[in-house]
Design a protein around this motif. Structure first.
Motif, PDB file in Angstrom:
ATOM      1  N   ARG A 177      50.125   3.528  82.897  1.00 10.29           N
ATOM      2  CA  ARG A 177      49.805   2.129  83.152  1.00 10.29           C
ATOM      3  C   ARG A 177      48.308   2.010  83.418  1.00 10.29           C
ATOM      4  N   VAL A 178      47.895   0.762  83.605  1.00  8.86           N
ATOM      5  CA  VAL A 178      46.487   0.531  83.867  1.00  8.86           C
ATOM      6  C   VAL A 178      46.382  -0.447  85.028  1.00  8.86           C
ATOM      7  N   GLY A 179      45.428  -0.202  85.901  1.00  5.83           N
ATOM      8  CA  GLY A 179      45.145  -1.120  87.005  1.00  5.83           C
ATOM      9  C   GLY A 179      46.339  -1.415  87.896  1.00  5.83           C
ATOM     10  N   ASP A 234      54.146  -0.251  83.652  1.00  4.24           N
ATOM     11  CA  ASP A 234      53.865   0.759  82.639  1.00  4.24           C
ATOM     12  C   ASP A 234      53.645   0.115  81.276  1.00  4.24           C
ATOM     13  N   ILE A 235      52.626   0.604  80.582  1.00  7.59           N
ATOM     14  CA  ILE A 235      52.384   0.167  79.207  1.00  7.59           C
ATOM     15  C   ILE A 235      53.072   1.149  78.260  1.00  7.59           C
ATOM     16  N   LEU A 236      52.939   2.435  78.582  1.00  9.46           N
ATOM     17  CA  LEU A 236      53.706   3.447  77.851  1.00  9.46           C
ATOM     18  C   LEU A 236      54.963   3.703  78.666  1.00  9.46           C
ATOM     19  N   GLY A 278      52.488  -0.165  64.580  1.00  6.42           N
ATOM     20  CA  GLY A 278      53.176  -1.002  65.567  1.00  6.42           C
ATOM     21  C   GLY A 278      52.373  -2.245  65.848  1.00  6.42           C
ATOM     22  N   PRO A 279      53.052  -3.280  66.365  1.00 10.00           N
ATOM     23  CA  PRO A 279      52.389  -4.567  66.579  1.00 10.00           C
ATOM     24  C   PRO A 279      51.237  -4.467  67.581  1.00 10.00           C
ATOM     25  N   ASN A 280      50.389  -5.503  67.584  1.00 12.15           N
ATOM     26  CA  ASN A 280      49.299  -5.593  68.550  1.00 12.15           C
ATOM     27  C   ASN A 280      49.857  -5.511  69.957  1.00 12.15           C
ATOM     28  N   GLY A 281      49.186  -4.781  70.782  1.00 14.29           N
ATOM     29  CA  GLY A 281      49.578  -4.708  72.185  1.00 14.29           C
ATOM     30  C   GLY A 281      50.775  -3.822  72.450  1.00 14.29           C
ATOM     31  N   SER A 282      51.198  -3.034  71.454  1.00 16.94           N
ATOM     32  CA  SER A 282      52.389  -2.209  71.665  1.00 16.94           C
ATOM     33  C   SER A 282      52.070  -0.917  72.422  1.00 16.94           C
ATOM     34  N   GLY A 283      50.769  -0.572  72.542  1.00 13.05           N
ATOM     35  CA  GLY A 283      50.414   0.617  73.326  1.00 13.05           C
ATOM     36  C   GLY A 283      49.799   1.753  72.532  1.00 13.05           C
ATOM     37  N   LYS A 284      49.412   1.496  71.281  1.00  7.93           N
ATOM     38  CA  LYS A 284      48.870   2.565  70.427  1.00  7.93           C
ATOM     39  C   LYS A 284      47.555   3.104  70.993  1.00  7.93           C
ATOM     40  N   SER A 285      46.637   2.169  71.316  1.00  4.11           N
ATOM     41  CA  SER A 285      45.355   2.624  71.869  1.00  4.11           C
ATOM     42  C   SER A 285      45.565   3.255  73.234  1.00  4.11           C
ATOM     43  N   THR A 286      46.481   2.704  73.982  1.00  5.15           N
ATOM     44  CA  THR A 286      46.760   3.266  75.302  1.00  5.15           C
ATOM     45  C   THR A 286      47.183   4.726  75.170  1.00  5.15           C
ATOM     46  N   LEU A 287      48.040   5.004  74.198  1.00  5.54           N
ATOM     47  CA  LEU A 287      48.471   6.383  73.987  1.00  5.54           C
ATOM     48  C   LEU A 287      47.270   7.279  73.678  1.00  5.54           C
ATOM     49  N   ALA A 306      40.557   5.154  83.344  1.00  7.16           N
ATOM     50  CA  ALA A 306      41.060   3.807  83.626  1.00  7.16           C
ATOM     51  C   ALA A 306      42.591   3.757  83.547  1.00  7.16           C
ATOM     52  N   TYR A 307      43.179   4.752  82.900  1.00  6.76           N
ATOM     53  CA  TYR A 307      44.635   4.763  82.730  1.00  6.76           C
ATOM     54  C   TYR A 307      45.269   5.780  83.673  1.00  6.76           C
ATOM     55  N   GLU A 308      46.414   5.393  84.203  1.00  6.18           N
ATOM     56  CA  GLU A 308      47.090   6.255  85.155  1.00  6.18           C
ATOM     57  C   GLU A 308      48.415   6.726  84.553  1.00  6.18           C
ATOM     58  N   PHE A 324      37.233   6.194  68.449  1.00  7.34           N
ATOM     59  CA  PHE A 324      37.517   4.999  69.249  1.00  7.34           C
ATOM     60  C   PHE A 324      37.766   3.779  68.363  1.00  7.34           C
ATOM     61  N   GLN A 325      38.725   2.961  68.801  1.00  2.00           N
ATOM     62  CA  GLN A 325      38.924   1.685  68.110  1.00  2.00           C
ATOM     63  C   GLN A 325      37.663   0.837  68.273  1.00  2.00           C
ATOM     64  N   TYR A 326      37.055   0.894  69.453  1.00  2.00           N
ATOM     65  CA  TYR A 326      35.801   0.175  69.693  1.00  2.00           C
ATOM     66  C   TYR A 326      34.730   1.166  70.154  1.00  2.00           C
ATOM     67  N   ASP A 358      41.867   5.983  66.012  1.00  2.25           N
ATOM     68  CA  ASP A 358      42.436   4.716  66.453  1.00  2.25           C
ATOM     69  C   ASP A 358      41.876   3.575  65.614  1.00  2.25           C
ATOM     70  N   GLU A 359      42.648   3.146  64.647  1.00  3.48           N
ATOM     71  CA  GLU A 359      42.257   2.037  63.765  1.00  3.48           C
ATOM     72  C   GLU A 359      40.878   2.236  63.166  1.00  3.48           C
ATOM     73  N   THR A 360      40.648   3.446  62.697  1.00  3.30           N
ATOM     74  CA  THR A 360      39.353   3.708  62.083  1.00  3.30           C
ATOM     75  C   THR A 360      39.194   2.906  60.799  1.00  3.30           C
ATOM     76  N   THR A 372      47.126   3.001  62.677  1.00  4.33           N
ATOM     77  CA  THR A 372      46.680   1.980  61.720  1.00  4.33           C
ATOM     78  C   THR A 372      47.678   0.843  61.619  1.00  4.33           C
ATOM     79  N   HIS A 373      47.181  -0.281  61.113  1.00  8.22           N
ATOM     80  CA  HIS A 373      48.052  -1.420  60.826  1.00  8.22           C
ATOM     81  C   HIS A 373      48.370  -1.512  59.349  1.00  8.22           C
ATOM     82  N   TYR A 374      47.671  -0.717  58.540  1.00  9.23           N
ATOM     83  CA  TYR A 374      47.726  -0.971  57.109  1.00  9.23           C
ATOM     84  C   TYR A 374      48.211   0.213  56.303  1.00  9.23           C
TER      85      TYR A 374
HETATM   86  N1  LIG Z   1      42.168  -1.570  80.272  1.00 11.61           N
HETATM   87  C1  LIG Z   1      43.188  -2.414  80.210  1.00 11.61           C
HETATM   88  N2  LIG Z   1      43.311  -3.375  81.141  1.00 11.61           N
HETATM   89  C2  LIG Z   1      44.363  -4.246  81.115  1.00 11.61           C
HETATM   90  N3  LIG Z   1      45.299  -4.208  80.194  1.00 11.61           N
HETATM   91  C3  LIG Z   1      45.244  -3.277  79.250  1.00 11.61           C
HETATM   92  C4  LIG Z   1      44.181  -2.336  79.205  1.00 11.61           C
HETATM   93  N4  LIG Z   1      44.370  -1.530  78.161  1.00 11.61           N
HETATM   94  C5  LIG Z   1      45.501  -1.958  77.565  1.00 11.61           C
HETATM   95  N5  LIG Z   1      46.032  -2.999  78.223  1.00 11.61           N
HETATM   96  C6  LIG Z   1      47.241  -3.723  77.856  1.00 11.61           C
HETATM   97  O1  LIG Z   1      48.201  -2.796  77.428  1.00 11.61           O
HETATM   98  C7  LIG Z   1      48.885  -3.263  76.289  1.00 11.61           C
HETATM   99  C8  LIG Z   1      48.746  -2.259  75.159  1.00 11.61           C
HETATM  100  O2  LIG Z   1      47.399  -2.286  74.699  1.00 11.61           O
HETATM  101  P1  LIG Z   1      46.864  -1.321  73.574  1.00 11.61           P
HETATM  102  O3  LIG Z   1      45.419  -1.528  73.473  1.00 11.61           O
HETATM  103  O4  LIG Z   1      47.362   0.049  73.837  1.00 11.61           O
HETATM  104  O5  LIG Z   1      47.600  -1.923  72.283  1.00 11.61           O
HETATM  105  P2  LIG Z   1      47.462  -1.512  70.768  1.00 11.61           P
HETATM  106  O6  LIG Z   1      48.835  -1.120  70.342  1.00 11.61           O
HETATM  107  O7  LIG Z   1      46.397  -0.538  70.563  1.00 11.61           O
HETATM  108  O8  LIG Z   1      47.087  -2.924  70.125  1.00 11.61           O
HETATM  109  P3  LIG Z   1      46.128  -3.297  68.878  1.00 11.61           P
HETATM  110  O9  LIG Z   1      46.957  -3.111  67.681  1.00 11.61           O
HETATM  111  O10 LIG Z   1      45.853  -4.746  69.100  1.00 11.61           O
HETATM  112  O11 LIG Z   1      44.940  -2.428  68.957  1.00 11.61           O
HETATM  113  C9  LIG Z   1      48.310  -4.623  75.972  1.00 11.61           C
HETATM  114  O12 LIG Z   1      49.154  -5.597  76.523  1.00 11.61           O
HETATM  115  C10 LIG Z   1      46.991  -4.615  76.657  1.00 11.61           C
HETATM  116  O13 LIG Z   1      46.599  -5.911  77.041  1.00 11.61           O
END
Ligand SMILES: Nc1ncnc2c1ncn2[C@@H]1O[C@H](COP(=O)(O)OP(=O)(O)OP(=O)(O)O)[C@@H](O)[C@H]1O
Ligand SMILES: [Mg+2]
Lengths: 478, 253
Positions: free
Chosen positions: B10-12, B16-18, B35-44, B53-55, B85-87, B171-173, B203-205
């Motif tokens: 989780r974050v903050g 849990d995000i994952l 997977g869809p936006n916000g599903s947790g790919k970057s978090t993983l 920043a992630y716990e 990095f995605q960004y 991550d979404e290179t 990737t999304h594509y």
């Molecule tokens: N640093 C953060 N602070 C707060 N919320 C976060 C943070 N990082 C991720 N989240 C939240 O965790 C969830 C998963 O985000 P993540 O970036 O992992 O998605 P993603 O699958 O990579 O999406 P995308 O396809 O848009 O890149 C989202 O709801 C996001 O808002």
């Protein structure tokens, strides 16, 4: 995480040792007698004593300035010792005869006083408490007509030059600390570069305050005659002591027509301990005058030490087309306070100035940039560019900017840009992800932030500045 | 090689995000994570790389048997983990060349190897620049500062090429790349494929996966892997979107 960033900036002060040497010091306290005693010890001519006394009398009518964004307990000027010189067997002998204890001190500081061991291309004047203990490469410089010696010697050997220029840029009445310095200055460096001569090496003075409760009041006077060029470096350290020590220096630079003076400082006075005990009070007046057309004066400073820094290296742009520059990195940590900046006074036509100030604040440090840009009515076509950036490390520190701009000629262009940033955790993580430790990541980010200033430093100093900031310097710098 | 079991993070201090990710990656394999936006790919990706920043709230992750989660981010990099990095982050005033050489040398040092000097490094760079079709002048610019979106992504692949990771997570290179850049980046990744390294491509594509052909495709949804399959799964997703994949209410990974 920010605590470990702070640890990084909290490295031990390496130069805090004390040299145990007998000193010829006068009694603490300040009065006309003190001024007379100092002047007599230095066997000075009457005119100089008179000048000192005028300064002293003026000083007694002045009040300590408190407009700086710094806080400190009142300074008692009567407990200070105004003159202390190491007792040596042969104080004015050749370099080979420098007292072994002093030589050892400078060795420890990394400034060997033997010419063959010196960094190639740097001539050094070593000032210990109130006196110069040795100047290197003098003969080689003398062949070119360059005079490089202590101010005390210059008074004896080149009285006309000293009399002509001393106080010509910073008058004895200029400000509280400048007047104090004019009354009691003990030694310092003197440089004269004759017309058309280019200094073949960096000239440098290394200031060391050793004695307890002793103020250092040195004066540096640098003159570049027509078409001359000189690059001058200043370094400074002091032992760790639990009481504050006062340092009130004056530096005067004069650039005649088409001459260039480049003055670089790496200031590493003892900053006090983590609780803010001890450390140097650094109240310094530095000013240059671009007296002739097409002349140039450039200040570069890296300020890492001192409990309090109060200094504004300035340029009077009198000659037409003259150029003034100020490049500054000021770092504060723990309880350090810095109020520093510059004044660019545009008097001549088409005069140009550049100010680049980088302030880094960590711990509970407080960093202020104070800058004045003045364009006089006759300064048609004057241009100034100011860039003022602050970086914060942690949440308890402060950064402030006080720009003062007065434009009296409507053909002038004055530009001011300012930014404040926190060191980015995303930046640190990015570098760590590539295998770079957190410490090195912070160093790298800070070095990047300071790059525009570091690249102005001579190579030898760039390396020292790098170590001082605990940073890995950009490969491109130098 | 990479062994992730029931990883939760989780974050903050939030929820849990994952929510329990299990994934095994062997040497020589390419895995795509979609997977869809916000599903947790970057978090993983960030959690594996050790972003503070992630716990991590549960589960485990090992690389070659070593506990990734116990290591500092730079130690993970030394162990061969690389994340594009995605960004990508900008570091003003620090030249790309200097940054890359430092990273390269830090990793060498961690393996008891000698550092390379700037001249030797220049040779190494030349080959790798060609791989991603980048101008040498990019090396003198500050890390990512003022780079276009596509240039930043290429710069990530350049870093990967230089650092030769054992496990690369991209991550979404492909996002923000034009068609030519996409091909160049994909070719770069393919050239770096070896039997002893592995790649996770987020990737999304589907079009990226035409170039970088994955051995496995996983779909992440609401912090869980809800479907895994071969490369044809990506085609199916392209056609039907994510809706048809039912998110199990209480899936236990
Ligand atoms: N640093 C953060 N602070 C707060 N919320 C976060 C943070 N990082 C991720 N989240 C939240 O965790 C969830 C998963 O985000 P993540 O970036 O992992 O998605 P993603 O699958 O990579 O999406 P995308 O396809 O848009 O890149 C989202 O709801 C996001 O808002
Ligand atoms: Mg993402």
């Amino acid at each position: 995480m920010s605590s470990s960033i702070e640890n990084l900036v909290n490295r031990e002060y390496k130069f805090g040792f004390i040299t145990d040497i007998d000193a010829d010091a006068i009694a603490a306290g300040l009065g006309e007698d003190t001024v007379r005693v100092i002047s007599a010890k230095k066997l000075e001519p009457e005119w100089l004593l008179e000048w000192r006394l005028k300064a002293y009398r003026r000083w007694t009518t002045m009040r300590e300035p408190h407009w700086g964004n710094v806080r400190y307990e009142p300074i008692s000027y009567q407990v200070q010792v105004y003159y202390s010189a190491p007792k040596t067997r042969n104080p004015l002998g050749s370099l080979d005869e420098v007292d072994p204890k002093l030589r050892e001190t400078y060795d420890k500081l990394g400034i060997p006083l033997k010419e063959q061991q010196l960094l190639a291309g740097v001539a050094v004047d070593a000032v210990f408490d109130s006196v110069s203990v040795g100047t290197t490469y003098r003969e080689q410089l003398a062949k070119l007509g360059i005079i490089f010696c202590s101010l005390g010697e210059a008074v004896r050997e080149h009285p006309d030059l000293v009399r002509k220029y001393l106080g010509s840029v910073v008058p004895y009445s200029d400000n509280f600390y400048a007047s104090l310095n004019s009354a009691v200055f003990s030694d310092g460096s003197f440089v004269y570069v004759p017309p058309g001569v280019r200094g073949p090496m960096e000239l440098s003075t290394y200031f060391r305050i050793n004695a307890e409760n002793t103020g250092q009041f040195e004066r540096t006077l640098i003159i570049a005659d027509k078409g001359a060029y000189v690059s001058y470096l200043e370094g400074c350290t002091a032992p760790k002591r639990s009481t504050h020590q006062l340092h009130a220096a004056v530096v005067e630079l004069i650039a005649h027509e088409s001459a260039t003076v480049k003055y670089s400082t790496v200031q590493n006075w003892y900053a006090g301990d983590e609780e803010g005990r001890g450390g140097i009070f650094n109240f310094v007046t530095k000013r240059g005058k671009c007296a002739g057309a097409n002349s140039k004066i450039s200040w570069t400073q890296v300020e890492t030490g001192s409990a309090i820094t109060w200094k504004y290296p300035s340029v009077i742009l009198q000659g037409d087309n003259s150029v003034g520059e100020f490049y500054s990195v000021a770092v504060v940590n723990h309880h350090q306070q810095a109020d520093t900046g510059t004044k660019m006074l545009h008097l001549g036509r088409n005069t140009r100035s550049t100010i680049v100030s980088k302030g880094i604040s960590a711990g509970q440090g407080n960093n202020s940039y104070r800058g004045r840009v003045y364009v006089g009515p006759k300064a048609a076509g004057a241009r100034n560019y100011t860039q003022c950036d602050s970086m914060l490390i942690g949440n308890r520190c402060g950064a402030h900017t006080f720009p003062y701009i007065e434009v009296g000629n409507d053909t002038a262009q004055v530009e001011h840009e300012a930014s404040t940033s926190k060191i980015g955790e995303d930046q640190i993580f990015y570098l760590q992800q590539r295998g770079i430790s957190k410490e090195n990541a912070v160093s790298m980010i800070v070095a990047g932030f300071c790059k525009d200033v570091f690249k102005e430093l001579p190579m030898e100093f760039a390396l020292e500045a790098q170590q001082l900031l605990g940073i890995t310097l950009e490969g491109s710098v130098g | 090689m990479l062994d992730i079991r029931n990883l939760q993070a989780r974050v903050g201090g939030g929820a849990d995000i994952l929510k329990g990710i299990t994934l095994h990656v062997n040497a020589g394999e390419v895995h795509a994570v979609m997977g869809p936006n916000g599903s947790g790919k970057s978090t993983l990706a960030q959690v594996l790389a050790g972003n503070p920043a992630y716990e991590v709230t549960g589960g485990s992750a090992t690389l070659d048997g070593n506990d990734l989660l116990a290591m500092q981010p730079e130690e993970r990099a030394h162990a061969g983990l690389f994340m594009a990095f995605q960004y990508p982050v900008e570091i003003p005033g620090v030249s790309n060349a200097y940054f890359l050489r430092s990273a390269y040398n830090e990793i060498r040092k961690a393996h008891g190897q000698d550092e390379v000097d700037p001249l030797e490094f220049l040779d190494i760079m030349e080959k790798n620049l060609a791989l991603v079709d980048m101008e040498p002048s990019m090396l003198n610019r500050s890390v990512n500062a003022g780079f276009s979106g596509g240039e930043k992504k290429r710069n990530e692949i350049l870093q990967m090429a230089v650092l030769r990771p054992r496990l690369a997570i991209l991550d979404e290179t492909d996002s923000g790349l034009d068609i030519d850049a996409l091909r160049i980046v994909a070719e770069g990744v393919n050239k770096l494929r070896r039997p002893d390294n592995a790649t996770i491509v987020v990737t999304h594509y589907q079009r990226l996966l035409n170039h970088i052909v994955p051995d496995f495709v996983h779909v992440l949804s609401a912090g869980r892997i809800v479907k895994s399959g071969g490369k044809e799964l990506a085609l199916e997703l392209e056609e039907k979107g994510y809706d048809w994949i039912e998110t199990p209410a209480e899936a236990v990974a």
